[in-house]
Scaffold this motif. Structure first.
Motif, PDB file in Angstrom:
ATOM      1  N   LEU A 121      21.282  -5.488  -9.456  1.00 21.84           N
ATOM      2  CA  LEU A 121      22.127  -4.523  -8.761  1.00 21.84           C
ATOM      3  C   LEU A 121      21.379  -3.829  -7.630  1.00 21.84           C
ATOM      4  CD1 LEU A 121      24.292  -2.920 -11.589  1.00 21.84           C
ATOM      5  CD2 LEU A 121      24.649  -4.996 -10.263  1.00 21.84           C
ATOM      6  N   ARG A 122      20.106  -3.536  -7.821  1.00 20.21           N
ATOM      7  CA  ARG A 122      19.325  -2.883  -6.764  1.00 20.21           C
ATOM      8  C   ARG A 122      19.205  -3.754  -5.524  1.00 20.21           C
ATOM      9  NH1 ARG A 122      14.654  -0.482 -10.789  1.00 20.21           N
ATOM     10  NH2 ARG A 122      15.724   1.494 -11.269  1.00 20.21           N
ATOM     11  N   ALA A 123      19.145  -5.068  -5.704  1.00 23.81           N
ATOM     12  CA  ALA A 123      18.995  -5.974  -4.570  1.00 23.81           C
ATOM     13  C   ALA A 123      20.147  -5.843  -3.583  1.00 23.81           C
ATOM     14  CB  ALA A 123      18.897  -7.421  -5.062  1.00 23.81           C
ATOM     15  N   PHE A 124      21.300  -5.390  -4.066  1.00 23.61           N
ATOM     16  CA  PHE A 124      22.486  -5.298  -3.211  1.00 23.61           C
ATOM     17  C   PHE A 124      22.984  -3.857  -3.052  1.00 23.61           C
ATOM     18  CE2 PHE A 124      22.397  -9.456  -5.271  1.00 23.61           C
ATOM     19  CZ  PHE A 124      22.363 -10.277  -4.152  1.00 23.61           C
ATOM     20  N   GLY A 125      22.136  -2.893  -3.423  1.00 25.99           N
ATOM     21  CA  GLY A 125      22.494  -1.492  -3.259  1.00 25.99           C
ATOM     22  C   GLY A 125      23.621  -1.036  -4.156  1.00 25.99           C
ATOM     23  N   LEU A 126      23.746  -1.639  -5.332  1.00 26.56           N
ATOM     24  CA  LEU A 126      24.835  -1.300  -6.245  1.00 26.56           C
ATOM     25  C   LEU A 126      24.399  -0.342  -7.348  1.00 26.56           C
ATOM     26  CD1 LEU A 126      26.404  -4.859  -6.724  1.00 26.56           C
ATOM     27  CD2 LEU A 126      26.891  -3.173  -4.946  1.00 26.56           C
ATOM     28  N   GLU A 127      23.106  -0.112  -7.462  1.00 25.58           N
ATOM     29  CA  GLU A 127      22.591   0.645  -8.607  1.00 25.58           C
ATOM     30  C   GLU A 127      22.946   2.130  -8.560  1.00 25.58           C
ATOM     31  OE1 GLU A 127      19.722   1.697  -5.468  1.00 25.58           O
ATOM     32  OE2 GLU A 127      20.857  -0.095  -5.980  1.00 25.58           O
ATOM     33  N   ARG A 128      23.241   2.661  -7.390  1.00 27.95           N
ATOM     34  CA  ARG A 128      23.470   4.112  -7.253  1.00 27.95           C
ATOM     35  C   ARG A 128      24.714   4.583  -8.006  1.00 27.95           C
ATOM     36  NH1 ARG A 128      24.317   3.939  -0.881  1.00 27.95           N
ATOM     37  NH2 ARG A 128      22.816   2.238  -1.222  1.00 27.95           N
ATOM     38  N   TYR A 129      25.598   3.649  -8.317  1.00 23.62           N
ATOM     39  CA  TYR A 129      26.849   4.022  -8.983  1.00 23.62           C
ATOM     40  C   TYR A 129      26.803   3.861 -10.504  1.00 23.62           C
ATOM     41  CZ  TYR A 129      28.302   3.414  -4.143  1.00 23.62           C
ATOM     42  OH  TYR A 129      28.394   3.500  -2.771  1.00 23.62           O
ATOM     43  N   VAL A 130      25.669   3.395 -11.025  1.00 31.63           N
ATOM     44  CA  VAL A 130      25.593   2.969 -12.424  1.00 31.63           C
ATOM     45  C   VAL A 130      24.576   3.802 -13.199  1.00 31.63           C
ATOM     46  CG1 VAL A 130      24.952   1.042 -13.933  1.00 31.63           C
ATOM     47  CG2 VAL A 130      26.299   0.615 -11.864  1.00 31.63           C
ATOM     48  N   ASP A 131      24.947   4.261 -14.378  1.00 33.67           N
ATOM     49  CA  ASP A 131      24.017   4.896 -15.304  1.00 33.67           C
ATOM     50  C   ASP A 131      23.489   3.811 -16.232  1.00 33.67           C
ATOM     51  OD1 ASP A 131      22.652   6.230 -17.284  1.00 33.67           O
ATOM     52  OD2 ASP A 131      24.127   7.835 -17.507  1.00 33.67           O
ATOM     53  N   PHE A 132      22.285   3.334 -15.966  1.00 36.23           N
ATOM     54  CA  PHE A 132      21.722   2.246 -16.754  1.00 36.23           C
ATOM     55  C   PHE A 132      21.338   2.671 -18.165  1.00 36.23           C
ATOM     56  CE2 PHE A 132      20.820   0.757 -12.387  1.00 36.23           C
ATOM     57  CZ  PHE A 132      21.369  -0.519 -12.465  1.00 36.23           C
ATOM     58  N   GLU A 133      21.127   3.958 -18.380  1.00 33.15           N
ATOM     59  CA  GLU A 133      20.626   4.411 -19.676  1.00 33.15           C
ATOM     60  C   GLU A 133      21.652   4.258 -20.794  1.00 33.15           C
ATOM     61  OE1 GLU A 133      17.411   5.077 -20.245  1.00 33.15           O
ATOM     62  OE2 GLU A 133      17.332   4.365 -18.171  1.00 33.15           O
ATOM     63  N   VAL A 134      22.927   4.261 -20.462  1.00 33.06           N
ATOM     64  CA  VAL A 134      23.949   4.162 -21.509  1.00 33.06           C
ATOM     65  C   VAL A 134      24.539   2.758 -21.613  1.00 33.06           C
ATOM     66  CG1 VAL A 134      24.523   6.606 -21.385  1.00 33.06           C
ATOM     67  CG2 VAL A 134      25.801   4.987 -19.958  1.00 33.06           C
ATOM     68  N   GLY A 135      23.985   1.806 -20.878  1.00 27.49           N
ATOM     69  CA  GLY A 135      24.538   0.463 -20.862  1.00 27.49           C
ATOM     70  C   GLY A 135      24.145  -0.375 -22.063  1.00 27.49           C
ATOM     71  N   GLY A 136      24.711  -1.593 -22.126  1.00 31.24           N
ATOM     72  CA  GLY A 136      24.389  -2.563 -23.158  1.00 31.24           C
ATOM     73  C   GLY A 136      23.847  -3.828 -22.512  1.00 31.24           C
ATOM     74  N   TYR A 137      22.799  -4.414 -23.094  1.00 28.78           N
ATOM     75  CA  TYR A 137      22.036  -5.459 -22.413  1.00 28.78           C
ATOM     76  C   TYR A 137      21.749  -6.670 -23.298  1.00 28.78           C
ATOM     77  CZ  TYR A 137      21.437  -1.588 -19.216  1.00 28.78           C
ATOM     78  OH  TYR A 137      21.695  -0.540 -18.359  1.00 28.78           O
ATOM     79  N   GLY A 138      21.307  -7.736 -22.649  1.00 22.60           N
ATOM     80  CA  GLY A 138      21.158  -9.023 -23.309  1.00 22.60           C
ATOM     81  C   GLY A 138      20.039  -9.144 -24.300  1.00 22.60           C
ATOM     82  N   GLU A 139      19.077  -8.214 -24.295  1.00 21.34           N
ATOM     83  CA  GLU A 139      18.020  -8.282 -25.303  1.00 21.34           C
ATOM     84  C   GLU A 139      18.433  -7.633 -26.614  1.00 21.34           C
ATOM     85  OE1 GLU A 139      16.398  -4.993 -22.481  1.00 21.34           O
ATOM     86  OE2 GLU A 139      18.029  -6.459 -22.505  1.00 21.34           O
ATOM     87  N   GLU A 140      19.587  -6.956 -26.613  1.00 25.05           N
ATOM     88  CA  GLU A 140      20.068  -6.304 -27.824  1.00 25.05           C
ATOM     89  C   GLU A 140      20.894  -7.318 -28.614  1.00 25.05           C
ATOM     90  OE1 GLU A 140      20.930  -1.901 -27.074  1.00 25.05           O
ATOM     91  OE2 GLU A 140      21.544  -2.855 -25.196  1.00 25.05           O
ATOM     92  N   VAL A 141      20.422  -7.642 -29.793  1.00 25.54           N
ATOM     93  CA  VAL A 141      21.011  -8.765 -30.545  1.00 25.54           C
ATOM     94  C   VAL A 141      22.219  -8.272 -31.326  1.00 25.54           C
ATOM     95  CG1 VAL A 141      20.529 -10.692 -32.082  1.00 25.54           C
ATOM     96  CG2 VAL A 141      18.702  -9.749 -30.671  1.00 25.54           C
ATOM     97  N   TYR A 142      23.286  -8.025 -30.584  1.00 25.10           N
ATOM     98  CA  TYR A 142      24.578  -7.655 -31.160  1.00 25.10           C
ATOM     99  C   TYR A 142      25.635  -8.594 -30.587  1.00 25.10           C
ATOM    100  CZ  TYR A 142      22.547  -2.976 -32.089  1.00 25.10           C
ATOM    101  OH  TYR A 142      21.774  -1.934 -32.504  1.00 25.10           O
ATOM    102  N   PRO A 143      26.706  -8.872 -31.321  1.00 23.10           N
ATOM    103  CA  PRO A 143      27.877  -9.470 -30.671  1.00 23.10           C
ATOM    104  C   PRO A 143      28.348  -8.525 -29.573  1.00 23.10           C
ATOM    105  CG  PRO A 143      28.117  -9.491 -33.065  1.00 23.10           C
ATOM    106  CD  PRO A 143      26.922  -8.633 -32.766  1.00 23.10           C
ATOM    107  N   LYS A 144      28.958  -9.064 -28.538  1.00 18.75           N
ATOM    108  CA  LYS A 144      29.296  -8.239 -27.379  1.00 18.75           C
ATOM    109  C   LYS A 144      30.250  -7.101 -27.734  1.00 18.75           C
ATOM    110  CE  LYS A 144      29.462  -8.944 -22.441  1.00 18.75           C
ATOM    111  NZ  LYS A 144      29.603  -9.929 -21.342  1.00 18.75           N
ATOM    112  N   ALA A 145      31.174  -7.342 -28.653  1.00 12.76           N
ATOM    113  CA  ALA A 145      32.092  -6.271 -29.053  1.00 12.76           C
ATOM    114  C   ALA A 145      31.333  -5.135 -29.725  1.00 12.76           C
ATOM    115  CB  ALA A 145      33.173  -6.812 -29.988  1.00 12.76           C
ATOM    116  N   SER A 146      30.361  -5.474 -30.557  1.00 14.79           N
ATOM    117  CA  SER A 146      29.549  -4.439 -31.211  1.00 14.79           C
ATOM    118  C   SER A 146      28.695  -3.708 -30.189  1.00 14.79           C
ATOM    119  CB  SER A 146      28.662  -5.069 -32.291  1.00 14.79           C
ATOM    120  OG  SER A 146      29.441  -5.670 -33.302  1.00 14.79           O
ATOM    121  N   LEU A 147      28.175  -4.453 -29.212  1.00 12.25           N
ATOM    122  CA  LEU A 147      27.365  -3.827 -28.171  1.00 12.25           C
ATOM    123  C   LEU A 147      28.193  -2.847 -27.351  1.00 12.25           C
ATOM    124  CD1 LEU A 147      24.593  -3.672 -26.869  1.00 12.25           C
ATOM    125  CD2 LEU A 147      25.216  -5.630 -25.435  1.00 12.25           C
TER     126      LEU A 147
END
Length: 235
Positions: A121-147
């Motif tokens: 997102l930073r590469a395209f200037g999109l990060e300013r609109y996003v709170d990354f701290e509350v997001g869900g990511y691919g290293e978290e081993v949950y089904p996507k609905a649980s994530l």
């Protein structure tokens, strides 16, 4: 508001594949022959399948090692992201328009590991609109609905207001995203910018299907229709 990243906001498939190849060689000492298809899945699943189809017997140590290697490999290629990738049409305008809706918190629900999600997102200037701290990511081993439900808990903890299915909207491009939203009880705006067709997204149960993100008025109207000011801000 939770955004999927790949093929919803950006397309950096070439750089991602090269980073996987570098990470695979670093972890296994062998060249990557075949990369498992993404299909809306998290990096954790892609890593395990990629190791398996390339004949690597996996153990508990493989996933954290591969995730670290993937983050490092992607970081070394960060100058290529905007050169060899692209922001999806209308992505920046869409994020900006949604950010103006009263009471909205924007984050991500993505199969990409956190470090790489931020770089994309930073590469395209999109990060300013996003709170990354509350997001869900691919290293978290949950089904996507649980994530998705995990991210709702993070929003409640950080922002102090109710966050549940009635005021959560996922925006993504795959039928898998739609299924995750349905299971978690969240609303779903599907964008036909990935590999799932409009018909497949409708059939999966998306509340709204958009062709792309270029008509920001349609996106904002969909968000406001699927939520209400009281739903978005109630404590």
């Amino acid at each position: 508001m939770l955004w999927n990243i790949d093929l919803t906001l950006v397309d950096v498939a070439i750089v991602t594949r090269d980073a996987y190849a570098d990470a695979f060689r670093q972890v296994t000492g062998r060249p990557l022959v075949k990369l498992a298809p993404a299909k809306g899945r998290p990096d954790s699943e892609i890593i395990f399948e990629t190791l398996a189809i390339n004949g690597i017997v996996t153990g508990d140590e493989h996933l954290p090692r591969f995730i670290d290697a993937l983050a490092g490999a992607f970081a070394t290629k960060r100058r290529r992201i905007d050169k060899d990738g692209r922001a999806m049409p209308g992505a920046k305008e869409a994020l900006k328009a949604v950010s103006r809706i009263d009471g909205v918190v924007q984050s991500v629900l993505t199969g990409t590991i956190k470090n790489n999600a931020m770089l994309k997102l930073r590469a395209f200037g999109l990060e300013r609109y996003v709170d990354f701290e509350v997001g869900g990511y691919g290293e978290e081993v949950y089904p996507k609905a649980s994530l998705l439900q995990v991210t709702q808990g993070r929003v409640r903890q950080m922002y102090g207001f109710r966050c549940d299915g009635s005021n959560t909207v996922l925006i993504g491009d795959s039928a898998r995203d739609v299924q995750a939203a349905r299971i978690a009880g969240a609303s779903m705006i599907a964008v036909a910018s990935g590999h799932s067709t409009t018909a497949e997204l409708h059939e999966a149960g998306a509340d709204v299907v958009l062709q792309d993100l270029t008509e920001t008025s349609d996106l904002v109207a969909a968000v406001t229709h699927l939520t209400s000011p009281m739903d978005r801000t109630a404590g």
